[in-house]
Design an enzyme around this catalytic site. Structure first.
Site, PDB file in Angstrom:
ATOM      1  N   SER B  10       0.837  -1.194   0.000  1.00 34.00           N
ATOM      2  CA  SER B  10       0.000   0.000   0.000  1.00 34.00           C
ATOM      3  C   SER B  10       0.868   1.239   0.000  1.00 34.00           C
ATOM      4  O   SER B  10       2.032   1.197   0.386  1.00 34.00           O
ATOM      5  CB  SER B  10      -0.896  -0.006   1.244  1.00 34.00           C
ATOM      6  OG  SER B  10      -1.496   1.260   1.410  1.00 34.00           O
ATOM      7  N   HIS B  11       0.280   2.354  -0.430  1.00 35.35           N
ATOM      8  CA  HIS B  11       0.986   3.633  -0.340  1.00 35.35           C
ATOM      9  C   HIS B  11       1.095   4.093   1.112  1.00 35.35           C
ATOM     10  O   HIS B  11       1.912   4.930   1.446  1.00 35.35           O
ATOM     11  CB  HIS B  11       0.241   4.710  -1.143  1.00 35.35           C
ATOM     12  CG  HIS B  11       0.455   4.576  -2.617  1.00 35.35           C
ATOM     13  ND1 HIS B  11       0.001   3.500  -3.335  1.00 35.35           N
ATOM     14  CD2 HIS B  11       1.106   5.367  -3.499  1.00 35.35           C
ATOM     15  CE1 HIS B  11       0.347   3.654  -4.597  1.00 35.35           C
ATOM     16  NE2 HIS B  11       1.019   4.777  -4.723  1.00 35.35           N
ATOM     17  N   SER B  12       0.247   3.552   1.960  1.00 34.52           N
ATOM     18  CA  SER B  12       0.186   3.999   3.356  1.00 34.52           C
ATOM     19  C   SER B  12       0.556   2.869   4.307  1.00 34.52           C
ATOM     20  O   SER B  12      -0.016   1.773   4.237  1.00 34.52           O
ATOM     21  CB  SER B  12      -1.235   4.498   3.644  1.00 34.52           C
ATOM     22  OG  SER B  12      -1.532   4.377   5.019  1.00 34.52           O
ATOM     23  N   GLY B  44       3.802   6.307  -0.225  1.00 35.28           N
ATOM     24  CA  GLY B  44       4.526   5.831  -1.398  1.00 35.28           C
ATOM     25  C   GLY B  44       4.792   4.346  -1.238  1.00 35.28           C
ATOM     26  O   GLY B  44       4.455   3.764  -0.207  1.00 35.28           O
ATOM     27  N   ASP B  68      -2.845  -1.560  -3.380  1.00 30.54           N
ATOM     28  CA  ASP B  68      -3.957  -0.604  -3.356  1.00 30.54           C
ATOM     29  C   ASP B  68      -4.126   0.177  -4.661  1.00 30.54           C
ATOM     30  O   ASP B  68      -5.166   0.115  -5.276  1.00 30.54           O
ATOM     31  CB  ASP B  68      -3.901   0.322  -2.125  1.00 30.54           C
ATOM     32  CG  ASP B  68      -2.634   1.161  -2.016  1.00 30.54           C
ATOM     33  OD1 ASP B  68      -1.756   1.021  -2.883  1.00 30.54           O
ATOM     34  OD2 ASP B  68      -2.535   1.953  -1.068  1.00 30.54           O
TER      35      ASP B  68
END
Lengths: 210, 224
Positions: B10-12, B44, B68
């Site tokens: 995920s980016h988070s 990122g 995601d």
């Protein structure tokens, strides 16, 4: 300029300098249609590339590009990392262990890079991405390589010219990939930051090969 | 038994950790490794972290990666291709939350890599609200839910898992909706609450065993 490992590393350093110089321009382009991080990410990646090349000297042009690929993959967040990483990695594989880049090698590397970006990003010409700069660049390079007296420099200049035109063409396109695609029609009127950075890199390579 | 591991790209960091927590609740023996955010913090995807997560998640049966958004998919695919054995890991095209839960439950039940990917991918499809099958059920039961939360996530996962290795097709009906009992998301989509009565129809060699297991779960209030 000889296109051996040192020459290739020199071209990469020139490209890194161009990325630093155009960092703000890329940020501004990305602010219009994305999250404004393309210039910053790419600059961070290429700064790391320059350090990596300074601390270890790869022996072949392919090995130089492989270092570029692995460094960009690790240091550039966002889509540009895996995309440029894949492009340089495939280009490195296409060059194999040859000690100098010849015309055939250059065209093969560009072709492999384009195929890599298309596969990774699942983008085609017209989606308003890096592919819109890279695909015409490959086509122009292929044509230029067939001309009488063609050399690395003339082929790269033809590729960079075509990439500039390809980048300009993205201004009128509705983006279909990446974050810009969320904007739809509202993104029309802005050049794609990825197409612009691709054009800048090719121009830097062409200048370095003069 | 070695199970398929999961990696959530995920980016988070918080998003990946939260989904991993949720999936682990339903599949306690599956290794679910979150790989979210950048090394230095912030949003990122971090390629090196994803590669390390894949290595941690692999206990011999391979790994399924879920992602995601756009560049998380690219990072996941690139990490997969760079493995010594690229076939050891597969990137599933699935919604992150629903896909991770469906994949975790499938992995908990001992499904192989292909079946785990399939479970994740099917989680994106609309719930199966098919009409009842033509052939008569071999075993049926009506079970009234007495547990507090009804057929919420954890009980639904328990039921699907309990029936995973039984040689029987079990359909669960509530009102006008009917779903496959092995689909966690299908079961959850029924929205069955405390006091609701489910009708179970089972077919196949172990139809009676399937009903027995389901009954036991409901009667023990899913261990609540």
């Amino acid at each position: 300029m000889a296109c051996d490992a040192n020459g290739t590393a020199g071209a990469i350093r020139a490209a890194a300098a161009v990325v630093t110089e155009h960092r703000t321009e890329l940020i501004d382009l990305d602010r219009a249609i994305g999250d404004a991080d393309h210039g910053e990410n790419l600059n961070r990646g290429f700064t790391a590339v320059v350090s990596a090349l300074a601390s270890a000297t790869p022996e072949t042009p392919g090995a130089v590009l492989k270092t570029v690929a692995t460094t960009l993959i690790s240091k550039v967040g966002g889509a540009a990392g895996p995309l440029y990483g894949t492009a340089f990695l495939r280009a490195a594989t296409a060059l194999g262990d040859r000690s100098e880049v010849d015309l055939e090698g250059l065209v093969a590397a560009l072709r492999a890079g384009l195929e890599g970006v298309k596969a990774r990003g699942k983008a085609e010409v017209g989606d308003a991405t890096m592919v819109d700069a890279l695909a015409p660049a490959l086509e122009a390079a292929e044509d230029a390589a067939k001309q009488e007296g063609a050399d690395i420099s003339t082929v790269l200049i033809a590729a960079a010219d075509a990439a500039d035109r390809g980048c300009e063409s993205t201004v009128d396109l509705v983006p279909r990939k990446g974050r810009a695609s969320y904007l739809g029609e509202r993104a029309v009127g802005h050049a794609d930051p990825g197409a612009r950075s691709t054009a800048l890199l090719l121009r830097a390579f062409a200048e370095a090969a003069r | 038994m070695s199970r398929v591991g999961l990696v959530l790209v995920s980016h988070s960091a918080k998003l990946a950790e939260g989904v991993a927590e949720l999936a682990a609740e339903m599949a306690p023996e599956v290794t679910v490794v979150p790989a979210g955010g950048l090394a230095e913090g912030g949003l990122g995807t971090d390629y090196d972290a994803v590669v390390a997560a894949v290595q941690r998640a692999d206990s011999g049966s391979g790994v399924v990666l879920l992602y995601d958004l756009g560049s998380a998919q690219m990072t996941a695919e690139l990490a997969t291709e760079s493995l010594a054995d690229p076939n050891a890991a597969v990137v599933a095209d699935a919604p992150l939350v629903e896909g991770a839960i469906a994949a975790a439950v499938a992995a908990q039940g001992g499904a192989d890599r292909t079946a785990v990917v399939y479970a994740a991918a099917s989680a994106g499809a609309a719930p199966d609200l098919a009409e009842a099958a033509e052939s008569p059920a071999e075993e049926t039961a009506e079970l009234t839910l007495r547990n507090d939360v009804g057929l919420h996530a954890r009980p639904a996962a328990l039921l699907a898992r309990t029936l995973a290795d039984v040689d029987a097709e079990v359909r669960v009906r509530l009102g006008d909706s009917e779903v496959d009992a092995r689909s966690v998301l299908g079961l959850m989509s029924l929205g069955a609450r405390q006091g609701d009565t489910l009708r179970l129809d089972a077919r196949g060699a172990q139809a009676a065993e399937a009903i027995r297991r389901a009954k036991e779960l409901v009667e023990t209030n899913f261990g609540e």
